[in-house]
Design a protein around this motif. Structure first.
Motif, PDB file in Angstrom:
ATOM      1  N   PRO A  47      41.820  46.871  39.761  1.00  0.00           N
ATOM      2  CA  PRO A  47      41.299  45.616  39.207  1.00  0.00           C
ATOM      3  C   PRO A  47      42.212  44.426  39.410  1.00  0.00           C
ATOM      4  O   PRO A  47      41.730  43.287  39.445  1.00  0.00           O
ATOM      5  CB  PRO A  47      41.108  45.939  37.719  1.00  0.00           C
ATOM      6  N   TRP A  50      41.321  43.195  42.722  1.00  0.00           N
ATOM      7  CA  TRP A  50      39.943  42.699  42.589  1.00  0.00           C
ATOM      8  C   TRP A  50      39.952  41.295  42.004  1.00  0.00           C
ATOM      9  O   TRP A  50      39.237  40.400  42.479  1.00  0.00           O
ATOM     10  CB  TRP A  50      39.134  43.644  41.698  1.00  0.00           C
ATOM     11  N   GLY A  51      40.764  41.086  40.956  1.00  0.00           N
ATOM     12  CA  GLY A  51      40.874  39.753  40.380  1.00  0.00           C
ATOM     13  C   GLY A  51      41.448  38.744  41.362  1.00  0.00           C
ATOM     14  O   GLY A  51      41.030  37.594  41.403  1.00  0.00           O
ATOM     15  N   ASN A  54      38.846  37.451  43.678  1.00  0.00           N
ATOM     16  CA  ASN A  54      37.937  36.481  43.090  1.00  0.00           C
ATOM     17  C   ASN A  54      38.622  35.168  42.754  1.00  0.00           C
ATOM     18  O   ASN A  54      37.953  34.153  42.582  1.00  0.00           O
ATOM     19  CB  ASN A  54      37.295  37.055  41.825  1.00  0.00           C
ATOM     20  N   SER A  55      39.954  35.182  42.661  1.00  0.00           N
ATOM     21  CA  SER A  55      40.661  33.969  42.271  1.00  0.00           C
ATOM     22  C   SER A  55      40.546  32.814  43.260  1.00  0.00           C
ATOM     23  O   SER A  55      40.608  31.662  42.850  1.00  0.00           O
ATOM     24  CB  SER A  55      42.144  34.279  42.026  1.00  0.00           C
ATOM     25  N   ASN A  71      28.892  40.650  42.001  1.00  0.00           N
ATOM     26  CA  ASN A  71      29.683  40.973  40.812  1.00  0.00           C
ATOM     27  C   ASN A  71      28.795  41.351  39.633  1.00  0.00           C
ATOM     28  O   ASN A  71      29.133  42.239  38.844  1.00  0.00           O
ATOM     29  CB  ASN A  71      30.577  39.782  40.434  1.00  0.00           C
ATOM     30  N   ARG A 166      48.339  44.175  36.019  1.00  0.00           N
ATOM     31  CA  ARG A 166      47.106  43.532  36.479  1.00  0.00           C
ATOM     32  C   ARG A 166      47.366  42.084  36.833  1.00  0.00           C
ATOM     33  O   ARG A 166      46.917  41.591  37.885  1.00  0.00           O
ATOM     34  CB  ARG A 166      46.027  43.619  35.400  1.00  0.00           C
ATOM     35  N   GLN A 170      47.214  39.934  40.453  1.00  0.00           N
ATOM     36  CA  GLN A 170      46.577  38.647  40.697  1.00  0.00           C
ATOM     37  C   GLN A 170      47.579  37.625  41.227  1.00  0.00           C
ATOM     38  O   GLN A 170      47.257  36.822  42.106  1.00  0.00           O
ATOM     39  CB  GLN A 170      45.926  38.154  39.409  1.00  0.00           C
ATOM     40  N   GLU A 264      35.625  35.514  32.278  1.00  0.00           N
ATOM     41  CA  GLU A 264      36.151  35.876  33.594  1.00  0.00           C
ATOM     42  C   GLU A 264      35.359  35.241  34.712  1.00  0.00           C
ATOM     43  O   GLU A 264      35.926  34.817  35.717  1.00  0.00           O
ATOM     44  CB  GLU A 264      36.165  37.393  33.760  1.00  0.00           C
ATOM     45  N   THR A 329      43.109  31.866  30.918  1.00  0.00           N
ATOM     46  CA  THR A 329      43.593  33.156  31.418  1.00  0.00           C
ATOM     47  C   THR A 329      44.500  33.818  30.387  1.00  0.00           C
ATOM     48  O   THR A 329      44.406  35.030  30.139  1.00  0.00           O
ATOM     49  CB  THR A 329      44.351  32.966  32.745  1.00  0.00           C
ATOM     50  N   GLN A 333      43.797  37.450  28.262  1.00  0.00           N
ATOM     51  CA  GLN A 333      44.708  38.580  28.090  1.00  0.00           C
ATOM     52  C   GLN A 333      44.999  38.862  26.620  1.00  0.00           C
ATOM     53  O   GLN A 333      45.096  40.021  26.209  1.00  0.00           O
ATOM     54  CB  GLN A 333      46.025  38.306  28.843  1.00  0.00           C
ATOM     55  N   GLN A 368      29.873  40.895  31.262  1.00  0.00           N
ATOM     56  CA  GLN A 368      30.300  40.299  32.525  1.00  0.00           C
ATOM     57  C   GLN A 368      29.183  40.306  33.563  1.00  0.00           C
ATOM     58  O   GLN A 368      29.115  39.423  34.410  1.00  0.00           O
ATOM     59  CB  GLN A 368      31.553  41.014  33.036  1.00  0.00           C
TER      60      GLN A 368
END
Length: 435
Positions: A47, A50-51, A54-55, A71, A166, A170, A264, A329, A333, A368
């Motif tokens: 993940p 994965w993040g 997408n960023s 997604n 994680r 990113q 997200e 962000t 978290q 999501q």
């Protein structure tokens, strides 16, 4: 039978760290730190990357509709795989479930690569489907491991340490993306080379998974055994998971989970104080901060819908728009860690940890899926997503508070907590008497 051979009880754990001389010796490759490091590396490779993909903005695509729809498909399938994940643990164990959960991320990255370079769309959707099937299991497994493996006094620090990976994924992905695209001062696609790097990194996920200790091999400094086995059959597991989902406490938390993870697509640790104070203080700090950040975001997106700016990091007003992204962000978290705190205190035993972890991640996935689905529409991508998340934040506060205020409030929990504090200095000697 020695008392330290007994499985962990969720509400009778010593939360104050005993002196080092009274802790059980452990081998470094069986320790909590080792296992949380392995779990973190899995998180980074799956993940986390994965993040990072997408960023850049909708997977680095010039047009976000296909990626947001993909997604949404991923998270819809994650709802299903989360529901069946405790049944999978019955057959292959929690370690096998974690490894299984890492294998679907690379195909999704491959889909983004072919779309970016050749304009292929079908592999994006197939990769999203494979990612959804495996990721739901991964999310359940990592949550259950993160809650059950550490000693109670280390749990908050261990969860924070694990989630750091994680974010590191990113950050690393963002650094790679920036290095390969620093000269592209315009909106649109990123270099396809980025996705080749991401694919290679995500292929390491299953390798890291094999380094995790099975629960029965984990050595904790409190001498407690970790037991995440699911002994009952699949029909029983499906019924129990459904029963917990329909329970009052979890239903009251659904909206709070939603406001935590809805962000997200629009884009806690424990202290050595009483559980009641810990839960209530953390809840209100997070809620108030989140409200401030969503107010800021609402003002900005409303303004941007009129002015329609395009910012790059060299632009003068970049900080204004990027600042709220950073704070949201951080809020994401904080919410994430607090949800683990809630699940830990709701679960009565280790089997419920697995089921509640599956329900938590499945509910997150459902929200999501809705979030990515809606933000595939232009008006929601521009302002609607922020407005909805702001509304979710407001209406989620009261029902979540009804659950959080009960933590540490009952006389039984208060007595157990005081007893745990009293028993801590003599932990080792009392265990020796039971040998």
């Amino acid at each position: 039978m020695a008392s330290h051979d007994h499985p962990i009880s969720r509400h009778n754990e010593v939360e104050v760290e005993p002196p080092k001389s009274e802790q059980h010796p452990v081998k470094w490759y069986r320790s909590t730190f080792w296992n949380m490091t392995v779990l973190g590396l899995c998180n980074l490779a799956a993940p986390g990357i994965w993040g990072a993909m997408n960023s850049p903005g909708a997977g680095g695509a010039a047009s976000p509709q296909l990626i947001n729809a993909a997604n949404a498909l991923t998270f819809c399938l994650m709802v299903v795989s989360c529901y069946f994940s405790s049944t999978l643990v019955h057959y292959i164990g929690i370690k096998g479930a974690l490894i299984f959960g890492t294998i679907g991320y690379a195909p999704y990255a491959a889909g983004l690569y072919t779309n970016n370079r050749f304009g292929t769309e079908w592999l994006v959707l197939l990769g999203a489907a494979l990612c959804g099937i495996s990721a739901g299991v991964f999310w359940m497994a990592e949550a259950a491991i993160a809650i059950a493996y550490p000693e109670p006094w280390n749990r908050g620090k261990a969860i924070g340490y694990w989630l750091t990976y994680r974010l590191a994924g990113q950050i690393l992905g963002g650094a790679i993306n920036l290095g390969l695209n620093a000269k592209n001062n315009e909106a649109g696609k990123v270099s396809y080379t980025v996705f080749l790097v991401f694919i290679a990194m995500q292929c390491t996920g299953p390798i890291f998974g094999f380094l995790l200790n099975a629960p029965e091999k984990v050595q904790r400094t409190d001498g407690k055994k970790v037991d995440l086995t699911i002994t009952r059959g699949p029909i029983f597991e499906l019924k129990e998971t459904a029963r917990l989902f329909l329970g009052k406490k979890f239903l009251l938390m659904v909206l709070f989970i939603g406001q935590a993870v809805f962000a997200e697509a629009v884009y806690f640790t424990y202290l050595a104080i009483a559980l009641k104070t810990r839960a209530r203080t953390s809840f209100w700090v997070i809620v108030v901060l989140q409200g401030g950040w969503w107010t800021w975001a609402t003002i900005l997106v409303t303004r941007y819908r009129i002015t329609r700016p395009t910012f790059d990091w060299v632009d003068g007003n970049f900080g204004e728009g990027f600042g709220v992204f950073v704070f949201l962000t951080v809020g994401f978290q904080l919410n994430y860690m607090f949800l683990y705190f809630i699940i830990h205190n709701m679960a009565k035993d280790e089997s419920e940890v697995v089921r509640y972890a599956a329900l938590l991640r499945g509910t997150e996935s459902a929200w999501q899926a809705v979030s990515y689905g809606l933000t595939s529409l232009a008006v929601f991508a521009e302002v609607g997503g922020v407005y909805i998340n702001f509304g979710l934040w407001a209406i989620a506060i009261f029902p979540a508070w009804l659950v959080v205020r009960e933590f540490g409030a009952s006389k039984v929990e208060q007595v157990e907590e005081r007893a745990s504090s009293v028993e801590t200095p003599s932990l080792k000697s009392s265990e020796g008497k039971n040998l």
